[in-house]
Structures are given as C-alpha cells and as structure tokens.
Design a protein around this motif. Structure first.
Motif, PDB file in Angstrom:
ATOM      1  N   ALA A   1      22.658  -2.287   5.788  1.00  0.00           N
ATOM      2  CA  ALA A   1      22.661  -2.190   4.328  1.00  0.00           C
ATOM      3  C   ALA A   1      22.235  -0.809   3.834  1.00  0.00           C
ATOM      4  O   ALA A   1      22.132  -0.591   2.616  1.00  0.00           O
ATOM      5  N   ASN A   2      21.956   0.111   4.759  1.00  0.00           N
ATOM      6  CA  ASN A   2      21.503   1.455   4.407  1.00  0.00           C
ATOM      7  C   ASN A   2      20.227   1.414   3.568  1.00  0.00           C
ATOM      8  O   ASN A   2      20.044   2.201   2.636  1.00  0.00           O
ATOM      9  N   LEU A   3      19.337   0.481   3.911  1.00  0.00           N
ATOM     10  CA  LEU A   3      18.066   0.330   3.212  1.00  0.00           C
ATOM     11  C   LEU A   3      16.974   0.974   4.055  1.00  0.00           C
ATOM     12  O   LEU A   3      16.741   0.573   5.190  1.00  0.00           O
ATOM     13  N   PRO A   4      16.271   1.984   3.550  1.00  0.00           N
ATOM     14  CA  PRO A   4      15.255   2.671   4.357  1.00  0.00           C
ATOM     15  C   PRO A   4      13.953   1.884   4.425  1.00  0.00           C
ATOM     16  O   PRO A   4      13.713   0.956   3.645  1.00  0.00           O
ATOM     17  N   LEU A   5      13.113   2.282   5.348  1.00  0.00           N
ATOM     18  CA  LEU A   5      11.789   1.676   5.477  1.00  0.00           C
ATOM     19  C   LEU A   5      11.016   1.873   4.179  1.00  0.00           C
ATOM     20  O   LEU A   5      11.047   2.946   3.574  1.00  0.00           O
ATOM     21  N   PHE A   6      10.286   0.843   3.779  1.00  0.00           N
ATOM     22  CA  PHE A   6       9.635   0.828   2.465  1.00  0.00           C
ATOM     23  C   PHE A   6       8.164   0.469   2.609  1.00  0.00           C
ATOM     24  O   PHE A   6       7.729  -0.121   3.609  1.00  0.00           O
ATOM     25  N   SER A   7       7.389   0.818   1.600  1.00  0.00           N
ATOM     26  CA  SER A   7       5.982   0.423   1.552  1.00  0.00           C
ATOM     27  C   SER A   7       5.882  -0.990   0.994  1.00  0.00           C
ATOM     28  O   SER A   7       6.782  -1.470   0.300  1.00  0.00           O
TER      29      SER A   7
END
Length: 675
Positions: free
Chosen positions: A87-93
């Motif tokens: 999904a091209n979703l980067p690592l998040f806080s």
C-alpha cells in the motif's frame, strides 16, 4: 506532520492484531505544540516493545523537556510489513500516526543480536536510507543505543550516532544539542561533529576502521579522522538513579503484551561477576532505590494503572539489601486486594524459607533458577559459585511453600566444559526432582515437574569470556544428545536453543564493521525477525556470508589470548580490560572473585573510571547473614586503569573464593543467558 491514520485505518481489517497499530492508549502523551520531535523505535512488534522498560524511560525523559516531544514506534508483524509495502504506507508513530521519516531524530534500541536485520527492516519501511552516508540534510538523525551498542561496529554504517550507556540524561542532552544546532542552520556533518564531543556519544563515520594487523599494533580498531575526537568513548551513567522515583508514568496497552504488568526497577547493576555475563559488567556500579521509594512507587503505579500484578525488576532483585522489608510491606498493603508481587530474578542462595514465605501469597506458577553449569568445578570457572546445597535449599523452600514446577537454566559450551559437566546437568536435575518430590505430600507428587532449558554459550563483548570461541553447532548438538540420554526421568523435560541462531548471536557479538555487509546481505535475502523460530532462515545468513566474503563460523569460534585488541575496545563500560583479562586467568584456575557489595572491592575499575560508587539502601548480608565489611581497597593500590596491580591483588581480595554470581534474567524479567 502528515497524518497517516486514514490510510492505516483502511488496512487494519487485514492485520492479524489491529490493536498493535492504534493510538489513544491510556497514559500516552501528546505534545502537538512541540517544535522538536523524536521517535523512539523498538525493532520488533508492539507486544515485545511496549513491555521494554528502556523505551518507557527514554520516552518519558524526552517528553519532560520543554518544546520537545517523544513518540513510540514498533516494527509491524511480518505480514503487516508486507501489506504496508503493497500500500506504500511508511512506518508510523503510535501517538500521532505520523511518518517516522518526518521526525527530527529517530532512536532505535538494540536489545539483542538477533534484532540486527529488523533494524534494516525498520529503516527501509520508514523510507530512510539504510546507510548514514546516503541520508539527506533534512532526513532524521538515526541514533542507536541499548545493550548491543557496547559493540556498535556491526551496526556502524546504519546509524548516525550511538549513545553508549544509560540515557536518562544523555539522550535529552544530545537531542537538545541537535535541536539548537539545527535551529542555527548547522549542517548534518557539523551536528554530528558536535555530538561526537559530548560524553557518551560515538559517531562512527568520524573514524577510519583499521585492518587487523594495524589495529593490533595501534591498540585500537578506530582512527579519528579529525583532531580532537575522543579515542575512547566512556558510557554515560545516570547518577540520580537511587534517588529517582521508581514510578515512571506508563502506557496501559489495549492489547496484551509480554510481561503485562506494572514494572518497578528496584536496583540497577550487578557485581556478582559471572564471567559470561555482559549485563553484569556494563551496568556497574550497583545502585539501589530505598524500600520507601519502592513501596511508594508500587502503590502509586498500581493506583494509576489498574494493574493487579507488579514485578520488582533488576538483574538480581533478591540481592537488594531491603528486599525482605519491601516484600513484607507490599504484601501487607496488597492483602485482600488480589495484588500479586513477582520477583522475576530469583537467586539460588537467596531463596530460602523466609523468601518463599514472603512470596507465598502469589499464584503459584513456575519458578526459574539458573545454576548455569552442572558441576561445581564449572560453576567456579564461570564465577557462578552457587552450590548444590543452595539449589536444594531453594527447592525445599519453594515446594514446601506450594510451588510444583521449576525450570533450571544451564549453558552448554562454556569454556573448559567437558562431557562430565554435561552429564552433571542431568544428574543435578534428577536429584533436584527427587528433592522436590520429597518436599511435598505423597498425593501431590504427581504434579511435580522439573524442566531443563539449555542455551548455547555466546561469547559476549565486554566480558572475561569475550576472547573465548563458541563451540561449533554440530558439537553443541552432540552435547545436547549426551544430556538427553543422561536424563532418565520422564518428569524431567529437556529443552535447548537452536545452535544456528546462537551462532548468529556470537558473530554479531564479536565482529567488527565487516559484519555490516553480512547483515545487509542477509536482510536482502529475506532475513528478518530472526529471533522468531518460524521466521529464522539459516540459508539466508549462510548465503549472505558468502556474498559478503566473511567467515562467520571463524568469527564465532575463534579463541584469542586475552591480550588481543577486540573490535569494541574503544567503547568503555568502566570495567577495565586488565580486570577482564585477570578474570579470564582466574577462570582457567577455577578460582572465584567476590562481589564487592558483600565483600571487599574486586577492583574492576568501574568506580574510579566513572567517578561513582555502589549506592546501597542498607548494608547487604551474605548467605550466612553477615554484613559486608566496610573496609574497601584503597585507590592507591589500583593501576592507572582501575585494575589491581599484581602486588596488591591479595590486599584487594580479588583472589578470594566464595563469591556468588547474578541470576539468569534480564532487567525486563526475560530469559537471557547474558544476564
């Protein structure tokens, strides 16, 4: 900062455990007004990372600073890492669901050697360049710390800087420096150069890595590229630990995590001196919080969180000089409230009838003791020096108090080990089982269980056994076979760790910068979550070694003379190399060294090197109930690096026998053969 929640929410239906990824847990802190943002990353899943005390401590320390915010991030489970990439979703806080790459600085803890490929998985998923030299001016600075930072070289190309030691004060100070210089328009290179001048900070890009012969001649593997750079990096020490509150505001998670309870650190450090134990060397000196502090912290923490169980954590909790008082008061305060008090690191020589009675109100699960070796000869070699009588006395007390299951931890492959030592494990375990059965009523003896858990010895950096090689995996399996055939009781179970993963640990513990290419090659072959049995790929690591051109087995198995300069010698725990070398010699002689909190100073060098000393809440008592002597070795008898000179070793009591060593659990209460 970008809010990724709408995109993440659409994917949660495909997650195995969606609660790993959602925010708004009770107790989390939001500081949207902050002008400098730091993200603390644990390179494994939420269930493991949220239980880590270091993450909680450091996030709280940064959030206590004005205009500075700290958030948490964890590596998603393997299947969700793949979903996020699709999904091209980067690592998040967790707190603000913001991209980790948008923070000013990112801290990644290095909790154990098998997390190495997860560091690369974290950086790649975040969209941050793997190599520090490839990062742009506006990319976050990537900072490392934790136990594995005491040999940072295998990770060196992937980090901008390492914080060595305890970070309660050093991390906020380092981040404040970064913020100040960024606001002044300083370049990335200038910031790193300034950070390298701060106590406890190591910037590997500012040092040339030497070849073997050059390093041995120079006495160090690193050469500064500029004048004024430190040639030795001393660890940071949090000097206010003993006076600081044991209650750290903590997040109460939505989902169950490992060690899902209130954790209160009651002491830091251990001077028992197990010669295989990295934690016992790197957390010196010993510092205890007082009984009043601990009781108040537990009471406050239970009221604030709603937990009904508290763990009194440390490397060796029953060594605390006021542990009996602490347990008595907590049991009294929790009477009738269903509160359980657990002491995860039980010591054989401390768990007598009195201790069993103090914890007898708990729900009786299983107890864990760590003899580490099956014979007294080998226990003296490793400076464990607990006796069979200690074990049997602990079992008598435990099973008479209601316990019915016990796990015994041992290591296979310790220096000087023979087949007789392996058979000694089986003999000791079977006699322990007989002793346990004899301590309970006849009708309950069918419930008695004793299990053996064996880890393969891993030579750890910064320990007396750092120069000793690991036995080959096939030899480890041969010795396991001897053990299994020697255990004749069906009620005694035998478990052992996979030698293949232990071999990776040994290489990561002992290698220099050459191992970085190996880690990256393994990760590109799919290696990640190597501590998970179902994810570990021995093939990926073997093929990666061939590609990187390193002889992994040689690194793990090589044995050196104590005079060899090791790849981490420029990183100092405060314990002198001379002390480690002397301890290795005493191991060969089967002679023990006393614990300085119970006996005279063993002259490890930590106190003079760190300008600190042991801080005890009260005098500690030995197994016989005697208070430790007040007379310690004078500084006049110490060598320039804190080791005892040959002529004064007798005066310093470093040659005396009768010491005992630390238990087999780490500060989080987790199983570990290095603690």
């Amino acid at each position: 900062m970008t809010d990724l929640w709408p995109r993440l929410e659409a994917l949660l239906g495909r997650a195995e455990r969606p609660a790993r990824y959602i925010n708004r847990e009770w107790g989390c802190i939001y500081k949207p007004e902050a002008t400098f943002r730091f993200c603390m990353v644990y390179p494994d899943t939420y269930e493991l990372g949220q239980a880590n005390q270091a993450v909680r401590i450091l996030v709280n320390a940064v959030n206590a600073q004005d205009s500075m915010a700290a958030e948490r991030a964890f590596l998603p489970a393997p299947e969700f890492c793949d979903i996020m990439r699709e999904a091209n979703l980067p690592l998040f806080s967790i707190e603000s669901c913001a991209p980790v790459a948008e923070f000013d600085a990112v801290g990644i803890t290095l909790p154990h050697e098998l997390a190495a490929t997860n560091v690369l998985e974290t950086l790649d998923l975040a969209g941050i360049a793997l190599h520090a030299v490839q990062r742009a001016e506006d990319d976050p600075l990537v900072l490392g710390g934790g136990p594995c930072a005491y040999n940072p070289e295998p990770y060196a190309p992937f980090f901008d800087a390492f914080n060595i030691g305890e970070g309660e004060e050093a991390l906020p100070a380092g981040l404040a420096l970064i913020r100040r210089l960024r606001e002044a328009g300083a370049t990335r290179a200038a910031i790193l150069r300034a950070l390298a001048g701060e106590p406890g900070w190591y910037v590997p890009s500012l040092y040339r890595w030497r070849e073997e012969d050059e390093a041995q001649e120079a006495g160090s593997w690193i050469e500064p590229l500029e004048e004024g750079l430190p040639v030795r990096i001393d660890k940071c020490l949090f000097r206010g630990f003993a006076e600081s509150s044991g209650w750290e505001p903590c997040v109460v998670p939505f989902t169950e995590v490992v060690h899902d309870r209130l954790n209160v650190e009651i002491l830091r450090g251990c001077s028992r001196g197990c010669r295989f134990c990295q934690a016992g060397m790197m957390y010196r000196p010993v510092r205890e919080r007082s009984a009043d502090n601990v009781v108040e912290s537990v009471t406050c923490g239970l009221a604030q969180t709603g937990y009904d169980e508290v763990s009194l954590t440390s490397l060796s909790s029953t060594d605390h000089s006021q542990i009996a008082d602490i347990l008595t008061r907590l049991n009294r305060a929790g009477e009738g409230k269903g509160v359980r008090i657990s002491v995860p690191s039980q010591r054989l020589d401390s768990f007598g009838v009195g201790m069993a009675g103090l914890v007898a109100g708990q729900k009786k699960g299983g107890l864990t003791f760590a003899p580490e070796a099956g014979t007294q000869r080998l226990r003296d070699v490793i400076n464990k020096n607990v006796t069979e009588d200690d074990l049997f006395g602990a079992l008598d007390a435990a099973f008479a108090a209601g316990w019915r299951r016990c796990k015994l931890y041992f290591m296979i492959g310790l220096p000087t080990e023979t087949d007789d030592d392996i058979k000694g494990i089986a003999s000791l375990a079977m006699r322990a089982y007989d002793r346990a059965k004899a301590a309970v009523a006849p009708e309950q003896r069918g419930n008695v269980r004793v299990s053996i858990s064996c880890a393969l010895f891993v030579p750890k950096a910064q320990t007396p056994f750092q120069w000793d090689g690991q036995i080959p995996p096939e030899e480890a399996l041969r010795r396991v076979g001897i053990l299994r055939r020697s255990v004749r009781y069906r009620a005694v179970d035998v478990h052992w760790h996979d030698p293949a993963t232990s071999s990776i640990e040994a290489v990561m513990s002992r290698a220099g910068r050459e191992a970085a290419a190996w880690i990256e090659a393994a990760w590109r072959r799919g290696a990640r979550f190597d501590a998970w049995t179902e994810c570990f790929s021995e093939t990926a690591w073997r093929e990666a070694a061939a590609e990187a051109g390193i002889e992994a087995q040689a690194i793990a198995q090589a044995t050196y003379l104590p005079g060899r300069v090791m790849p981490w010698d420029h990183i100092s725990t405060g314990v002198s190399t001379r002390f480690l070398a002397r301890e290795r010699r005493l191991a060969e002689e089967g002679r023990t060294t006393p614990d300085c909190t119970f006996d005279a100073c063993s002259a490890c060098g930590a106190c003079p090197a760190l300008d600190a000393e042991n801080e005890l809440a009260a005098p500690r008592t030995s197994c016989a109930g005697q208070e430790r002597p007040e007379g310690l070795v004078s500084q006049d008898s110490l060598g320039r690096d804190g080791a005892v000179d040959a002529g004064s070793s007798k005066a310093a009591a470093a040659e005396l026998e009768g010491a005992v060593a630390c238990g087999g659990a780490d500060p989080d209460g987790q199983e570990a053969n290095d603690a």
